[in-house]
Scaffold this motif. Structure first.
Motif, mmCIF file in Angstrom:
data_model
loop_
_atom_site.group_PDB
_atom_site.id
_atom_site.type_symbol
_atom_site.label_atom_id
_atom_site.label_comp_id
_atom_site.label_asym_id
_atom_site.label_seq_id
_atom_site.Cartn_x
_atom_site.Cartn_y
_atom_site.Cartn_z
ATOM 1 N N GLU A 281 0.828 -1.208 0.000
ATOM 2 C CA GLU A 281 0.000 0.000 0.000
ATOM 3 C C GLU A 281 0.863 1.259 0.000
ATOM 4 N N THR A 282 1.950 1.251 0.752
ATOM 5 C CA THR A 282 2.875 2.396 0.773
ATOM 6 C C THR A 282 3.532 2.564 -0.593
ATOM 7 N N ALA A 283 4.005 1.461 -1.165
ATOM 8 C CA ALA A 283 4.664 1.507 -2.472
ATOM 9 C C ALA A 283 3.711 1.974 -3.565
ATOM 10 N N GLU A 284 2.458 1.561 -3.490
ATOM 11 C CA GLU A 284 1.487 1.954 -4.521
ATOM 12 C C GLU A 284 1.216 3.451 -4.508
ATOM 13 N N ILE A 285 1.217 4.059 -3.332
ATOM 14 C CA ILE A 285 1.035 5.514 -3.239
ATOM 15 C C ILE A 285 2.185 6.218 -3.954
ATOM 16 N N LEU A 286 3.376 5.753 -3.720
ATOM 17 C CA LEU A 286 4.564 6.308 -4.381
ATOM 18 C C LEU A 286 4.518 6.042 -5.888
ATOM 19 N N ALA A 287 4.168 4.829 -6.273
ATOM 20 C CA ALA A 287 4.153 4.439 -7.686
ATOM 21 C C ALA A 287 3.129 5.235 -8.492
ATOM 22 N N GLU A 288 1.981 5.486 -7.880
ATOM 23 C CA GLU A 288 0.949 6.243 -8.603
ATOM 24 C C GLU A 288 1.449 7.645 -8.942
ATOM 25 N N ARG A 289 2.105 8.292 -7.991
ATOM 26 C CA ARG A 289 2.623 9.649 -8.233
ATOM 27 C C ARG A 289 3.717 9.653 -9.305
ATOM 28 N N LEU A 290 4.582 8.631 -9.272
ATOM 29 C CA LEU A 290 5.738 8.603 -10.170
ATOM 30 C C LEU A 290 5.470 7.859 -11.477
ATOM 31 N N HIS A 291 4.266 7.305 -11.624
ATOM 32 C CA HIS A 291 3.900 6.547 -12.831
ATOM 33 C C HIS A 291 4.873 5.394 -13.066
ATOM 34 N N LEU A 292 5.113 4.653 -11.991
ATOM 35 C CA LEU A 292 6.006 3.507 -12.047
ATOM 36 C C LEU A 292 5.257 2.256 -11.588
ATOM 37 N N ALA A 293 5.746 1.116 -11.999
ATOM 38 C CA ALA A 293 5.214 -0.152 -11.508
ATOM 39 C C ALA A 293 5.897 -0.494 -10.187
ATOM 40 N N VAL A 294 5.231 -1.289 -9.382
ATOM 41 C CA VAL A 294 5.807 -1.786 -8.134
ATOM 42 C C VAL A 294 6.285 -3.213 -8.379
ATOM 43 N N GLU A 295 7.557 -3.455 -8.132
ATOM 44 C CA GLU A 295 8.118 -4.807 -8.228
ATOM 45 C C GLU A 295 8.050 -5.440 -6.841
ATOM 46 N N LEU A 296 7.421 -6.599 -6.753
ATOM 47 C CA LEU A 296 7.320 -7.288 -5.469
ATOM 48 C C LEU A 296 8.430 -8.313 -5.325
ATOM 49 N N ARG A 297 9.009 -8.348 -4.136
ATOM 50 C CA ARG A 297 10.025 -9.351 -3.806
ATOM 51 C C ARG A 297 9.600 -10.005 -2.502
ATOM 52 N N GLU A 298 9.182 -11.242 -2.610
ATOM 53 C CA GLU A 298 8.665 -11.992 -1.466
ATOM 54 C C GLU A 298 9.651 -12.033 -0.303
ATOM 55 N N ARG A 299 10.939 -12.119 -0.596
ATOM 56 C CA ARG A 299 11.944 -12.293 0.466
ATOM 57 C C ARG A 299 12.323 -10.983 1.160
ATOM 58 N N MET A 300 11.663 -9.890 0.808
ATOM 59 C CA MET A 300 11.887 -8.626 1.511
ATOM 60 C C MET A 300 10.982 -8.488 2.737
ATOM 61 N N HIS A 301 10.272 -9.554 3.104
ATOM 62 C CA HIS A 301 9.337 -9.485 4.223
ATOM 63 C C HIS A 301 10.048 -9.152 5.530
ATOM 64 N N GLU A 302 9.229 -8.752 6.496
ATOM 65 C CA GLU A 302 9.744 -8.462 7.834
ATOM 66 C C GLU A 302 10.306 -9.745 8.444
ATOM 67 N N ASN A 303 11.090 -9.612 9.525
ATOM 68 C CA ASN A 303 11.590 -10.820 10.177
ATOM 69 C C ASN A 303 10.401 -11.717 10.517
ATOM 70 N N ASP A 304 10.575 -13.002 10.265
ATOM 71 C CA ASP A 304 9.479 -13.952 10.426
ATOM 72 C C ASP A 304 9.167 -14.149 11.908
ATOM 73 N N ARG A 305 7.978 -13.678 12.302
ATOM 74 C CA ARG A 305 7.531 -13.774 13.689
ATOM 75 C C ARG A 305 6.284 -14.642 13.797
ATOM 76 N N SER A 306 6.051 -15.467 12.783
ATOM 77 C CA SER A 306 4.819 -16.256 12.741
ATOM 78 C C SER A 306 4.712 -17.244 13.902
ATOM 79 N N ALA A 307 5.811 -17.602 14.511
ATOM 80 C CA ALA A 307 5.769 -18.545 15.639
ATOM 81 C C ALA A 307 4.967 -17.992 16.813
ATOM 82 N N THR A 308 4.965 -16.680 16.963
ATOM 83 C CA THR A 308 4.210 -16.086 18.069
ATOM 84 C C THR A 308 2.954 -15.388 17.580
#
Length: 195
Positions: A58-85
């Motif tokens: 959502e943050t990237a899309e706000i930036l992309a809309e203004r700059l007329h750019l596509a958003v490239e997604l990279r799955e491994r850029m996620h936050e530190n994995d805290r799914s255990a808790t």
């Protein structure tokens, strides 16, 4: 030489019944992301690369809309994995996060080890650097962003370089030299001073 910006998503809508990666921006977070568009450094961005978590997208899309750019997604850029808790109440989360940074070679309560999260985010950033000649905005998260900043500044893992509370901050570095230009600043500076 091109410049890279690591931007953390601003405030989110917290819902203990929704998995953390699916949280979206709150009204305050969205307003701050829009205010970011008035910053002078934004206009030079020629590429936007984002974590695949909703709040970052959502943050990237706000930036992309203004700059007329596509958003490239990279799955491994996620936050530190805290799914255990899963969701932790703020005081408990802060205590576990303190231990995460203080003991980077250990899994704290099943979380991804800090050393592994750092290696992962550095690897993702390096892969993008290799194929870019423009200024890049990486949109992601505070924990792995802090680990990246520590790597770029040659510091060991600790919480001393953690972003200010609330998210919605950025730092910048020179892509060619991999030298930090500046540490964390609010994305909506100087408006953030009035929040």
């Amino acid at each position: 030489m091109p410049i890279a910006y690591y931007i953390t998503h601003p405030q989110v809508r917290i819902d203990a019944d929704v998995p953390v990666p699916e949280w979206g921006l709150s009204d305050v977070g969205r307003a701050r992301a829009v205010a970011m568009l008035d910053q002078p450094w934004v206009g030079s961005i020629g590429r936007i690369v984002s974590s695949a978590e909703r709040k970052a997208i959502e943050t990237a899309e706000i930036l992309a809309e203004r700059l007329h750019l596509a958003v490239e997604l990279r799955e491994r850029m996620h936050e530190n994995d805290r799914s255990a808790t899963g969701f932790l109440p703020p005081p408990e989360f802060e205590a576990v996060a303190d231990r995460f940074f203080a003991r980077p070679h250990e899994s704290i309560r099943g979380w991804e080890r800090a050393i592994d999260a750092q290696s992962r985010i550095v690897g993702e950033v390096e892969a993008v650097h290799a194929a870019s000649e423009a200024d890049i905005a990486f949109v992601g998260h505070g924990g792995v962003g802090t680990l990246l900043l520590l790597h770029l500044s040659g510091q060991g893992i600790s919480r001393k370089a953690d972003q200010p509370a609330g998210g919605g901050n950025y730092f910048a570095w020179d892509i060619g030299s991999r030298r930090l230009i500046h540490g964390w600043l609010p994305i909506d500076w100087p408006a953030a001073r009035s929040l």
